[in-house]
Design a protein around this motif. Structure first.
Motif, mmCIF file in Angstrom:
data_model
loop_
_atom_site.group_PDB
_atom_site.id
_atom_site.type_symbol
_atom_site.label_atom_id
_atom_site.label_comp_id
_atom_site.label_asym_id
_atom_site.label_seq_id
_atom_site.Cartn_x
_atom_site.Cartn_y
_atom_site.Cartn_z
ATOM 1 N N ASN B 12 -8.864 17.138 -11.502
ATOM 2 C CA ASN B 12 -9.638 17.787 -12.039
ATOM 3 C C ASN B 12 -9.257 17.908 -13.798
ATOM 4 O OD1 ASN B 12 -10.541 18.987 -9.417
ATOM 5 N ND2 ASN B 12 -8.836 20.351 -9.486
ATOM 6 N N ILE B 13 -10.278 16.984 -14.408
ATOM 7 C CA ILE B 13 -10.070 17.513 -16.015
ATOM 8 C C ILE B 13 -10.954 18.090 -16.693
ATOM 9 C CG2 ILE B 13 -8.894 15.040 -16.266
ATOM 10 C CD1 ILE B 13 -11.239 14.676 -16.902
ATOM 11 N N GLN B 14 -10.403 18.458 -18.128
ATOM 12 C CA GLN B 14 -11.854 19.057 -19.177
ATOM 13 C C GLN B 14 -12.205 18.348 -19.554
ATOM 14 O OE1 GLN B 14 -8.850 21.512 -21.899
ATOM 15 N NE2 GLN B 14 -10.419 23.034 -21.766
ATOM 16 N N GLU B 15 -13.471 18.878 -19.518
ATOM 17 C CA GLU B 15 -14.578 17.825 -20.402
ATOM 18 C C GLU B 15 -14.041 17.926 -21.942
ATOM 19 O OE1 GLU B 15 -18.267 20.680 -21.149
ATOM 20 O OE2 GLU B 15 -18.880 19.335 -21.859
ATOM 21 N N GLY B 16 -14.432 16.353 -22.265
ATOM 22 C CA GLY B 16 -14.308 15.898 -22.861
ATOM 23 C C GLY B 16 -13.001 15.168 -23.228
ATOM 24 N N LYS B 17 -11.488 15.209 -22.042
ATOM 25 C CA LYS B 17 -11.141 15.037 -22.044
ATOM 26 C C LYS B 17 -11.720 12.834 -20.935
ATOM 27 C CE LYS B 17 -8.234 17.549 -23.556
ATOM 28 N NZ LYS B 17 -7.664 17.862 -24.698
ATOM 29 N N THR B 18 -10.086 12.044 -21.598
ATOM 30 C CA THR B 18 -10.527 10.959 -20.607
ATOM 31 C C THR B 18 -10.213 11.086 -19.023
ATOM 32 O OG1 THR B 18 -9.945 9.893 -22.333
ATOM 33 C CG2 THR B 18 -9.815 8.248 -20.420
ATOM 34 N N ALA B 19 -11.173 10.461 -18.503
ATOM 35 C CA ALA B 19 -10.387 10.189 -16.671
ATOM 36 C C ALA B 19 -9.687 9.063 -16.626
ATOM 37 C CB ALA B 19 -11.399 11.061 -15.681
ATOM 38 N N ARG B 61 -19.396 4.424 -21.595
ATOM 39 C CA ARG B 61 -18.583 5.163 -21.716
ATOM 40 C C ARG B 61 -17.426 5.534 -21.096
ATOM 41 N NH1 ARG B 61 -18.602 10.236 -20.288
ATOM 42 N NH2 ARG B 61 -20.540 9.787 -18.919
ATOM 43 N N LEU B 62 -17.316 3.900 -19.793
ATOM 44 C CA LEU B 62 -16.577 3.308 -18.613
ATOM 45 C C LEU B 62 -15.668 2.030 -19.092
ATOM 46 C CD1 LEU B 62 -19.401 3.238 -15.493
ATOM 47 C CD2 LEU B 62 -17.449 5.369 -16.209
ATOM 48 N N THR B 78 -14.273 7.931 -21.073
ATOM 49 C CA THR B 78 -13.485 7.979 -21.688
ATOM 50 C C THR B 78 -15.087 9.874 -21.645
ATOM 51 O OG1 THR B 78 -14.938 6.764 -23.297
ATOM 52 C CG2 THR B 78 -12.612 6.769 -22.350
ATOM 53 N N ALA B 79 -14.286 10.534 -23.104
ATOM 54 C CA ALA B 79 -15.161 11.897 -23.622
ATOM 55 C C ALA B 79 -16.367 12.459 -21.885
ATOM 56 C CB ALA B 79 -16.771 11.326 -24.120
ATOM 57 N N SER B 80 -15.495 12.838 -20.784
ATOM 58 C CA SER B 80 -16.017 13.540 -19.408
ATOM 59 C C SER B 80 -16.788 14.211 -19.410
ATOM 60 C CB SER B 80 -14.362 12.793 -18.534
ATOM 61 O OG SER B 80 -13.967 14.169 -18.728
ATOM 62 N N THR B 112 -14.250 19.788 -15.861
ATOM 63 C CA THR B 112 -14.921 21.225 -15.977
ATOM 64 C C THR B 112 -15.573 21.409 -17.478
ATOM 65 O OG1 THR B 112 -12.466 21.949 -15.586
ATOM 66 C CG2 THR B 112 -13.821 22.489 -13.993
ATOM 67 N N PRO B 113 -16.379 22.517 -17.619
ATOM 68 C CA PRO B 113 -16.516 22.717 -18.637
ATOM 69 C C PRO B 113 -15.693 23.504 -19.423
ATOM 70 C CG PRO B 113 -18.345 23.237 -17.719
ATOM 71 C CD PRO B 113 -16.925 23.503 -16.208
#
Lengths: 113, 113
Positions: B12-19, B61-62, B78-80, B112-113
């Protein structure tokens, strides 16, 4: 665009019935594959075919057979359906030569009662 | 026996972060590794292929890396965005694995947004 189609999105069958799942691809691919996907177990290879009338067993072929009479069509047959064959079935195809991407169909969710 | 391991726990990550997703393999000497995306109830879709002589591959972005010494591939988004939420599967392959790909069980990503 490559298209891989499967005959049904959802299918409900009774124990002991013979079940046919059809897969058709429109890109003249030599290789075709049948997988099943179950929660926690991932994608598991049932059978594959590297050319017309050729077939190879995958990791879990028991209870299944396949047919490839024409290049574009690969059929998966459940000889006598059982409840443990309830699953999502995915067909895929690709050009011959290892390393090519696999194109998947939308899947058939089979329920055996 | 050959093993492909991906994080079974959802990421689970926040929008804009890199997964960053991980794929580890054992008893394999893959000549290439593929990554796929799978949305619920649908077949996997090919994203990227990286070959053993490539350290890194990018597509929009991959980004994928491939470390044959560590026997590991990392998949970065990136920039998820929430639309990136899906399950991501890795599939190492080599000339000895025949025509069929074996897949990892996948890692579920939720942005998540």
């Amino acid at each position: 665009d490559v298209k891989v189609t499967q005959s049904s999105r959802y299918l409900v069958k009774r124990t002991g019935e013979k079940v046919f799942l059809e897969c058709v691809q429109d890109m003249d691919h030599e290789n075709m594959f049948w997988y099943r996907q179950d929660p926690g177990l991932g994608l598991r290879l049932i059978y594959f075919s590297y050319d017309v009338k050729m077939k190879e067993k995958g990791d879990i072929p028991e209870g299944y057979s396949v047919s490839r009479e024409k290049k574009e069509r690969f059929s998966l047959i459940l000889e006598s359906a059982s409840t443990n064959q309830t699953s999502m079935y995915l067909c895929a195809s690709r050009f011959s030569g290892r390393g090519g991407e696999q194109f998947f169909g939308p899947g058939t969710r089979l329920t055996v009662l | 026996s050959q093993k492909i391991e991906q994080n079974s726990e959802a990421l689970n990550i926040q929008e804009g972060k890199t997964a960053t997703l991980t794929c580890n393999y054992t008893n394999y000497s893959p000549a290439y590794l593929q990554w796929y995306r799978q949305d619920p109830g649908r077949g996997p879709v090919f994203l990227l292929l990286i070959r053993e002589n490539e350290k890194e591959k990018r597509k929009e972005r991959l980004k994928v890396t491939f470390d044959t010494t560590l026997k590991q591939s990392l998949f970065h988004i990136t920039a998820s965005q929430p639309a990136d939420s899906a399950t991501y599967l890795c599939a190492p392959g080599n000339s000895n694995s025949g025509y069929a790909l074996n897949f990892g069980k996948g890692t579920s990503l939720l942005v998540t947004p």
